[in-house]
Design an enzyme around this catalytic site. Structure first.
Site, short mmCIF file in Angstrom:
data_model
loop_
_atom_site.label_atom_id
_atom_site.label_comp_id
_atom_site.label_asym_id
_atom_site.label_seq_id
_atom_site.Cartn_x
_atom_site.Cartn_y
_atom_site.Cartn_z
N HIS A 1 0.79 -1.22 0.00
CA HIS A 1 0.00 0.00 0.00
C HIS A 1 0.83 1.28 0.00
CE1 HIS A 1 -4.40 1.21 1.22
NE2 HIS A 1 -4.06 1.63 0.01
N ASP B 1 -2.88 3.97 8.02
CA ASP B 1 -1.74 4.30 7.16
C ASP B 1 -1.37 5.77 7.26
OD1 ASP B 1 -1.85 1.62 6.51
OD2 ASP B 1 -2.43 1.91 4.42
N ASP C 1 -9.52 -0.07 4.59
CA ASP C 1 -8.30 -0.62 5.20
C ASP C 1 -8.58 -0.98 6.66
OD1 ASP C 1 -5.51 -1.04 5.87
OD2 ASP C 1 -4.94 0.56 4.49
N ASP D 1 -7.25 -1.68 0.41
CA ASP D 1 -6.26 -2.58 1.03
C ASP D 1 -7.02 -3.84 1.38
OD1 ASP D 1 -4.68 -3.96 2.96
OD2 ASP D 1 -3.76 -2.09 3.63
N HIS E 1 4.44 1.31 3.94
CA HIS E 1 3.02 1.03 3.66
C HIS E 1 2.12 1.49 4.82
CE1 HIS E 1 2.35 -3.27 5.58
NE2 HIS E 1 2.99 -2.47 6.39
N HIS F 1 -6.13 -0.47 8.60
CA HIS F 1 -5.16 0.47 9.18
C HIS F 1 -5.38 1.88 8.64
CE1 HIS F 1 -3.33 -3.58 8.74
NE2 HIS F 1 -2.92 -3.38 9.98
N ASP G 1 -6.58 -6.09 3.36
CA ASP G 1 -6.73 -6.39 4.80
C ASP G 1 -7.91 -5.67 5.45
OD1 ASP G 1 -5.82 -3.84 5.83
OD2 ASP G 1 -3.74 -4.52 5.82
N GLU H 1 -2.02 -4.92 -1.41
CA GLU H 1 -1.62 -5.77 -0.29
C GLU H 1 -2.04 -7.24 -0.42
OE1 GLU H 1 0.41 -5.02 2.25
OE2 GLU H 1 0.43 -2.82 2.29
C1 DIR Z 1 1.46 -0.49 11.17
C2 DIR Z 1 0.96 -1.52 10.14
N1 DIR Z 1 0.45 0.52 11.41
C3 DIR Z 1 2.75 0.14 10.67
N2 DIR Z 1 0.50 -0.88 9.00
C4 DIR Z 1 -0.09 -1.42 7.88
O1 DIR Z 1 3.75 -0.57 10.57
O2 DIR Z 1 2.78 1.34 10.41
N3 DIR Z 1 -0.32 -2.65 7.64
N4 DIR Z 1 -0.46 -0.57 6.92
O3 DIR Z 1 -0.95 -3.09 6.55
MN MN Z 2 -3.06 -0.03 3.88
MN MN Z 3 -3.85 -2.42 6.01
#
Ligand code: DIR
Ligand code: MN
Ligand code: MN
Ligand code: MN
Length: 302
Positions: free
Chosen positions: A96, A127, A123, A226, A140, A125, A228, A271
């Site tokens: 991503h 991000d 998503d 995404d 990502h 998350h 996920d 992803e």
């Molecule tokens: C977590 C995982 N917030 C990081 N992030 C994501 O590493 O910044 N996982 N986007 O898909």
């Molecule tokens: Mn993402």
């Molecule tokens: Mn994600």
């Protein structure tokens, strides 16, 4: 309606290897054929190229920054050129971090033609990390922050305007994993987040009514999906599964309501990690959802 598929086979911004195989898994699932069956004119532009993944630890809060810049520049140029010729780009990720190059290109195009932009970020998350906030250094986890102007200069300037977008143009849906510092930053920048509790309480229908409110005929709607976002029970093939996501039915309703606006103009499918999938099941679920996004429904409506 004309669609161009653009493969970006890299996992340069991710914490697990394998999203580099995502584009091919979507081709194997039959994405082009399924869209053609819906009357869409599909051209597969093949895969972009870029640096391989050196699998190094973070430097100053970023993993693989130079390589991430190279891939995002290639994505920006490819997406921008499709939009310029009037085609709808579908970016096949890839992790991503490439949402940055894709949406920077969309924002660039919207500036050129005087359109408003709305970004739906589907998503688990947010991000929205920065180098100071990130627990991992994985880029990502940072594309939304970079698009809003918070990130390294080489990345945030890719679309030719800093910031590429305003947080006001973004609606995040399905969020259920946000890091501690990231959470504060999301509030500080006033991102509009429809998290899983909101969806539990209000339902997907009302959530999408709000996320899609105030679109007009001059709005370019971009969806950054995404994989996920989906509950891992049906979508195990992603690097960072988070339980408690939207169900199959909720995800379909989400896609159908986006389709019904008639405003979808670009898409990222990100992803997907075939190395973690079970017999390409996650790619097939993603394909089902994209068919809904392009208007497939059980019975004729309207
Ligand atoms: C977590 C995982 N917030 C990081 N992030 C994501 O590493 O910044 N996982 N986007 O898909
Ligand atoms: Mn993402
Ligand atoms: Mn994600
Ligand atoms: Mn320009």
């Amino acid at each position: 309606r004309n669609v161009s598929l653009i493969g970006a086979p890299t996992d340069i911004g991710a914490g697990a290897r394998g999203a580099s195989m995502g584009p091919e898994a979507m081709r194997v699932a039959g994405l082009a054929e399924a869209l053609r069956a819906r009357g869409v004119d599909v051209v597969d532009r093949g895969n972009l190229t870029g640096p391989s993944n050196p699998w190094q630890p973070p430097v100053a809060g970023y993993r693989h920054l130079d390589e991430v810049v190279a891939w995002n520049t290639a994505v920006h140029d490819a997406v921008y050129s499709e939009l310029k010729t009037g085609r709808m780009p579908i970016l096949l990720g890839g992790d991503h971090c490439l949402g940055l190059g894709s949406i920077a290109a969309v924002a660039h195009h919207c500036r050129d033609v005087g359109k408003k932009l709305r970004v739906l970020w589907l998503d688990a998350h947010a991000d929205f990390n920065t180098s100071a906030l990130t627990p991992s250094g994985n880029i990502h986890g940072m594309p939304v922050a970079c698009l809003c102007g918070f990130g390294p200069q080489q990345l945030i300037e890719i679309g030719g305007h800093v910031p590429a977008i305003s947080p006001k143009w973004v609606r995040q849906i399905g969020i259920r994993s946000v890091d501690e510092g990231e959470r504060r930053f999301v509030h500080e920048q006033d991102l509009e987040v429809f998290d899983m509790r909101f969806i539990d309480e209000m339902g997907m229908r009302h959530t999408m009514e709000l996320a899609l409110a105030t679109l007009d005929d001059n709005t370019h709607l971009h969806v950054s999906f995404d994989v996920d976002f989906l509950d891992p029970v049906m979508a195990p093939g992603v690097g960072t599964t988070v339980g408690g996501g939207p169900t199959y039915r909720e995800a379909h309703l989400c896609m159908e309501m986006i389709h019904d606006t008639g405003r979808l103009a670009s898409l990222d499918l990100m992803e997907l990690n075939p190395a973690l999938d079970v017999r390409n099941q996650t790619a097939e679920v993603a394909l089902d959802l994209i068919e809904s996004l392009f208007g497939k429904s059980t019975l004729m409506r309207k």
